[in-house]
Design a protein around this motif. Structure first.
Motif, PDB file in Angstrom:
ATOM      1  N   ASN A  94     -26.598 -16.459  13.900  1.00 63.19           N
ATOM      2  CA  ASN A  94     -26.810 -15.462  12.865  1.00 63.19           C
ATOM      3  C   ASN A  94     -25.514 -15.069  12.175  1.00 63.19           C
ATOM      4  OD1 ASN A  94     -28.994 -14.978  15.184  1.00 63.19           O
ATOM      5  ND2 ASN A  94     -29.900 -14.449  13.223  1.00 63.19           N
ATOM      6  N   ILE A  95     -24.383 -15.168  12.889  1.00 59.95           N
ATOM      7  CA  ILE A  95     -23.091 -14.984  12.238  1.00 59.95           C
ATOM      8  C   ILE A  95     -22.881 -16.090  11.209  1.00 59.95           C
ATOM      9  CG2 ILE A  95     -20.594 -14.897  12.588  1.00 59.95           C
ATOM     10  CD1 ILE A  95     -21.129 -13.807  15.393  1.00 59.95           C
ATOM     11  N   GLY A  96     -23.281 -17.306  11.568  1.00 56.52           N
ATOM     12  CA  GLY A  96     -23.186 -18.420  10.627  1.00 56.52           C
ATOM     13  C   GLY A  96     -24.028 -18.199   9.390  1.00 56.52           C
ATOM     14  N   VAL A  97     -25.230 -17.650   9.561  1.00 55.12           N
ATOM     15  CA  VAL A  97     -26.091 -17.347   8.418  1.00 55.12           C
ATOM     16  C   VAL A  97     -25.398 -16.362   7.485  1.00 55.12           C
ATOM     17  CG1 VAL A  97     -28.243 -16.218   7.716  1.00 55.12           C
ATOM     18  CG2 VAL A  97     -28.253 -17.854   9.600  1.00 55.12           C
ATOM     19  N   MET A  98     -24.787 -15.316   8.056  1.00 56.16           N
ATOM     20  CA  MET A  98     -24.108 -14.325   7.214  1.00 56.16           C
ATOM     21  C   MET A  98     -22.894 -14.920   6.518  1.00 56.16           C
ATOM     22  SD  MET A  98     -24.386 -10.724   9.329  1.00 56.16           S
ATOM     23  CE  MET A  98     -24.161 -11.390  10.975  1.00 56.16           C
ATOM     24  N   ALA A  99     -22.200 -15.840   7.179  1.00 47.53           N
ATOM     25  CA  ALA A  99     -21.041 -16.479   6.562  1.00 47.53           C
ATOM     26  C   ALA A  99     -21.448 -17.280   5.336  1.00 47.53           C
ATOM     27  CB  ALA A  99     -20.344 -17.382   7.575  1.00 47.53           C
ATOM     28  N   ILE A 100     -22.637 -17.864   5.378  1.00 52.55           N
ATOM     29  CA  ILE A 100     -23.113 -18.664   4.249  1.00 52.55           C
ATOM     30  C   ILE A 100     -23.677 -17.779   3.135  1.00 52.55           C
ATOM     31  CG2 ILE A 100     -24.876 -20.321   3.527  1.00 52.55           C
ATOM     32  CD1 ILE A 100     -24.563 -21.707   6.191  1.00 52.55           C
ATOM     33  N   THR A 101     -24.519 -16.810   3.500  1.00 49.44           N
ATOM     34  CA  THR A 101     -25.223 -16.010   2.498  1.00 49.44           C
ATOM     35  C   THR A 101     -24.396 -14.858   1.952  1.00 49.44           C
ATOM     36  OG1 THR A 101     -26.192 -14.523   4.155  1.00 49.44           O
ATOM     37  CG2 THR A 101     -27.426 -16.533   3.616  1.00 49.44           C
ATOM     38  N   ARG A 102     -23.377 -14.407   2.729  1.00 50.98           N
ATOM     39  CA  ARG A 102     -22.576 -13.235   2.378  1.00 50.98           C
ATOM     40  C   ARG A 102     -23.428 -11.978   2.258  1.00 50.98           C
ATOM     41  NH1 ARG A 102     -18.101 -14.317   4.081  1.00 50.98           N
ATOM     42  NH2 ARG A 102     -17.154 -12.677   2.815  1.00 50.98           N
ATOM     43  N   ALA A 103     -24.565 -11.949   2.955  1.00 49.12           N
ATOM     44  CA  ALA A 103     -25.447 -10.786   3.005  1.00 49.12           C
ATOM     45  C   ALA A 103     -25.325 -10.171   4.397  1.00 49.12           C
ATOM     46  CB  ALA A 103     -26.888 -11.188   2.710  1.00 49.12           C
ATOM     47  N   PHE A 104     -24.677  -9.004   4.494  1.00 52.78           N
ATOM     48  CA  PHE A 104     -24.326  -8.411   5.784  1.00 52.78           C
ATOM     49  C   PHE A 104     -25.163  -7.183   6.136  1.00 52.78           C
ATOM     50  CE2 PHE A 104     -20.019  -9.859   4.061  1.00 52.78           C
ATOM     51  CZ  PHE A 104     -20.159 -11.137   4.578  1.00 52.78           C
ATOM     52  N   SER A 105     -26.180  -6.890   5.371  1.00 46.03           N
ATOM     53  CA  SER A 105     -26.939  -5.653   5.545  1.00 46.03           C
ATOM     54  C   SER A 105     -27.579  -5.559   6.927  1.00 46.03           C
ATOM     55  CB  SER A 105     -28.024  -5.555   4.475  1.00 46.03           C
ATOM     56  OG  SER A 105     -28.873  -4.458   4.719  1.00 46.03           O
ATOM     57  N   VAL A 106     -27.392  -4.403   7.596  1.00 47.26           N
ATOM     58  CA  VAL A 106     -28.035  -4.188   8.889  1.00 47.26           C
ATOM     59  C   VAL A 106     -29.543  -4.053   8.732  1.00 47.26           C
ATOM     60  CG1 VAL A 106     -26.034  -3.145  10.008  1.00 47.26           C
ATOM     61  CG2 VAL A 106     -27.617  -1.695   8.715  1.00 47.26           C
ATOM     62  N   TYR A 107     -29.999  -3.728   7.523  1.00 51.67           N
ATOM     63  CA  TYR A 107     -31.442  -3.644   7.294  1.00 51.67           C
ATOM     64  C   TYR A 107     -32.080  -5.032   7.397  1.00 51.67           C
ATOM     65  CZ  TYR A 107     -30.526   1.087   5.637  1.00 51.67           C
ATOM     66  OH  TYR A 107     -30.137   2.403   5.563  1.00 51.67           O
ATOM     67  N   ILE A 108     -31.346  -6.053   6.995  1.00 57.31           N
ATOM     68  CA  ILE A 108     -31.850  -7.424   7.131  1.00 57.31           C
ATOM     69  C   ILE A 108     -31.950  -7.796   8.610  1.00 57.31           C
ATOM     70  CG2 ILE A 108     -31.307  -9.853   6.692  1.00 57.31           C
ATOM     71  CD1 ILE A 108     -29.974  -8.950   4.082  1.00 57.31           C
ATOM     72  N   ILE A 109     -30.915  -7.446   9.378  1.00 52.88           N
ATOM     73  CA  ILE A 109     -30.934  -7.712  10.821  1.00 52.88           C
ATOM     74  C   ILE A 109     -32.078  -6.948  11.479  1.00 52.88           C
ATOM     75  CG2 ILE A 109     -29.637  -7.548  12.968  1.00 52.88           C
ATOM     76  CD1 ILE A 109     -28.481  -9.577  11.048  1.00 52.88           C
ATOM     77  N   GLY A 110     -32.243  -5.669  11.111  1.00 51.88           N
ATOM     78  CA  GLY A 110     -33.335  -4.872  11.646  1.00 51.88           C
ATOM     79  C   GLY A 110     -34.693  -5.445  11.278  1.00 51.88           C
ATOM     80  N   GLY A 111     -34.807  -5.965  10.054  1.00 48.71           N
ATOM     81  CA  GLY A 111     -36.059  -6.598   9.643  1.00 48.71           C
ATOM     82  C   GLY A 111     -36.375  -7.822  10.472  1.00 48.71           C
ATOM     83  N   ALA A 112     -35.345  -8.603  10.779  1.00 51.08           N
ATOM     84  CA  ALA A 112     -35.545  -9.769  11.644  1.00 51.08           C
ATOM     85  C   ALA A 112     -35.989  -9.340  13.033  1.00 51.08           C
ATOM     86  CB  ALA A 112     -34.252 -10.586  11.724  1.00 51.08           C
ATOM     87  N   ALA A 113     -35.422  -8.236  13.536  1.00 47.76           N
ATOM     88  CA  ALA A 113     -35.781  -7.740  14.857  1.00 47.76           C
ATOM     89  C   ALA A 113     -37.238  -7.287  14.905  1.00 47.76           C
ATOM     90  CB  ALA A 113     -34.858  -6.583  15.248  1.00 47.76           C
ATOM     91  N   VAL A 114     -37.658  -6.521  13.900  1.00 52.81           N
ATOM     92  CA  VAL A 114     -39.053  -6.055  13.851  1.00 52.81           C
ATOM     93  C   VAL A 114     -40.008  -7.241  13.735  1.00 52.81           C
ATOM     94  CG1 VAL A 114     -40.736  -4.745  12.486  1.00 52.81           C
ATOM     95  CG2 VAL A 114     -38.447  -3.802  12.891  1.00 52.81           C
ATOM     96  N   THR A 115     -39.628  -8.226  12.925  1.00 52.76           N
ATOM     97  CA  THR A 115     -40.470  -9.413  12.762  1.00 52.76           C
ATOM     98  C   THR A 115     -40.584 -10.183  14.073  1.00 52.76           C
ATOM     99  OG1 THR A 115     -39.699  -9.585  10.468  1.00 52.76           O
ATOM    100  CG2 THR A 115     -40.854 -11.480  11.378  1.00 52.76           C
ATOM    101  N   ALA A 116     -39.480 -10.277  14.814  1.00 52.04           N
ATOM    102  CA  ALA A 116     -39.508 -10.961  16.107  1.00 52.04           C
ATOM    103  C   ALA A 116     -40.465 -10.263  17.068  1.00 52.04           C
ATOM    104  CB  ALA A 116     -38.104 -11.020  16.703  1.00 52.04           C
TER     105      ALA A 116
END
Length: 443
Positions: free
Chosen positions: A305-327
């Motif tokens: 997931n660090i690699g994903v952020m390095a590519i997309t340059r999208a660091f929002s914790v809301y995105i991480i939280g959304g992934a967590a809720v989806t999981a």
């Protein structure tokens, strides 16, 4: 900071609904293969692993005050100890051992808060941290390549079956992801990983290596078989299990520090100082304890997931939280979980080649940015020993089934060499201070 010029979404930025859903799914897919692989290998429930990773990540975000965009997934470091603990007293004993490992994290976090981290930065200068980060990425290289090349990547070396179809699908996935990350603009430029996975899955489907039988048989709603202490079983403490599980915290703590260094470099902020290493360590520990309380494997921050952020340059914790809720949701929705489980290892291998490589490259970048002089024999010796021990797979056996190996052993020896060898520069321990001085000198 200079790195923030190309930031698409900063840590506290709230994405639009379309970005939120798509970018969260991209993080979910990036961590899914490894997170589910661990419970398969140790005989735990993949559905519970998804739920525990989601709950652990949300707890991590709370503990770190929403300032560190990190996703927690199943830890590979605990595979052998869990198997050994299960052999001694069943899965219940393994969960108790994992809970104790989480308590170790909490104790270390309190020590860091009490004493501070100046001592830590002095023993972890760029010449030590950079090579260790490279080892983290290259240490995962074999996993990525095995997933890309073989029909059965989890089998012993002598039983691996090479597949031209699998390597072709992996290369298609990798190629599409690279092209998308390089040439796509706008919103599509934010989701190269997701596009690569979808394209790779399509190629795998037509190649005949996608098995959808599990999707047909799965129910829409499926309640996992949670393992909850005092509800589904009575926990029994065992010193033998404790001695098997607790030392693994050394490995994952070293991994955690390395990931925090990488993430700080990627985002352009010093997470070691703010919100503090004690908070991120405590967040990881809470995640491990949550996993153990419901029957899931221990968690750790994920390089994918660090690699994903390095590519997309999208660091929002809301995105991480959304992934967590989806999981968490996917852990209860049988057909969706089965559909994601049907993604062939070749597809995840193709993606992992890029993501793990980015981690290794981040370590190399750290050495360059901090102008580490390899004409200095001291620096050359420290980095060389770390790289060979870490990538070469050296280990020190602590007890039956528990070893100090790979990145953790390399980091420990690197720290010792940095302390013992003469010629250490003053104030060389804080890579962030070095960066500030470089910028001042450049100005």
């Amino acid at each position: 900071m200079e790195q923030k010029r190309d930031v698409v979404l900063d840590i506290r930025d709230v994405p639009s609904p379309g970005q939120w859903i798509t970018l969260s799914l991209q993080h979910l897919f990036a961590m899914f293969g490894a997170t589910v692989l661990v419970p398969f290998l140790v005989g735990l429930s993949p559905g519970i692993a998804l739920i525990s990773s989601g709950l652990g990540t949300l707890a991590y975000l709370l503990v770190t005050k929403g300032q560190i965009p990190a996703y927690l997934g199943s830890s590979f470091a605990f595979i052998s100890p869990i198997i050994a603990a299960k052999a001694l007293g069943g899965p219940e004993s393994a969960m108790i051992g994992c809970f104790l490992a989480g308590l170790v994290y909490g104790a270390v976090a309190l020590v860091i808060k009490k004493i501070g981290l100046g001592w830590l930065m002095n023993i972890l200068p760029p010449v030590v941290v950079g090579p260790v980060i490279i080892v983290i990425g290259l240490g995962l290289a074999g996993t990525a390549v095995n997933m890309a090349m073989y029909e059965n990547p989890g089998a012993p070396a002598g039983e691996l079956v090479y597949s031209t179809t699998h390597i072709t699908v992996a290369l298609i996935t990798l190629g599409v992801t690279i092209v998308c990350s390089m040439f796509l603009k706008g919103f599509l430029g934010l989701i190269p990983i997701l596009i690569g996975i979808i394209t790779g899955y399509t190629a795998a489907f037509f190649a005949g290596i996608v098995d959808l039988s599990g999707v047909k048989e799965a129910a829409w709603f499926q309640m996992p078989e949670f393992m909850i202490p005092f509800a589904t079983y009575t926990p029994v403490f065992s010193w033998e299990v404790a001695l098997i599980m607790i030392p693994v915290a050394i490995v994952t703590l070293a991994e955690h520090i390395g990931h925090q260094m990488v993430l700080s470099k990627v985002v352009g902020r010093n997470f070691i100082e703010k919100p503090g290493l004690h908070r991120s360590v405590m967040g990881d520990g809470v995640g491990i304890m949550i996993g153990s309380l419901i029957g899931g494997p221990p968690l750790t921050s994920y390089g994918e997931n660090i690699g994903v952020m390095a590519i997309t340059r999208a660091f929002s914790v809301y995105i991480i939280g959304g992934a967590a809720v989806t999981a968490i949701c996917f852990g209860f929705i049988g057909k969706i979980s089965a559909l994601i489980s049907s993604i062939p290892s070749a597809v995840m291998g193709g993606i992992s080649i890029l993501l793990f490589g980015i981690i290794a490259s981040s370590g190399l970048r750290m050495l360059i940015d901090n102008k580490v002089d390899f004409g200095n024999n001291r620096n050359l010796i420290i980095s060389s020993v770390i790289l060979v021990i870490g990538v070469g797979g050296a280990f020190v056996k602590l007890s039956d089934g528990v070893s100090l190996s790979g990145m953790a052993l390399a980091a420990l020896i690197g720290v010792l060499l940095n302390i013992i060898l003469p010629g250490r520069e003053k104030n060389s321990g804080n890579m962030f201070e070095t960066e500030k001085k470089n910028k001042i000198n450049a100005a």
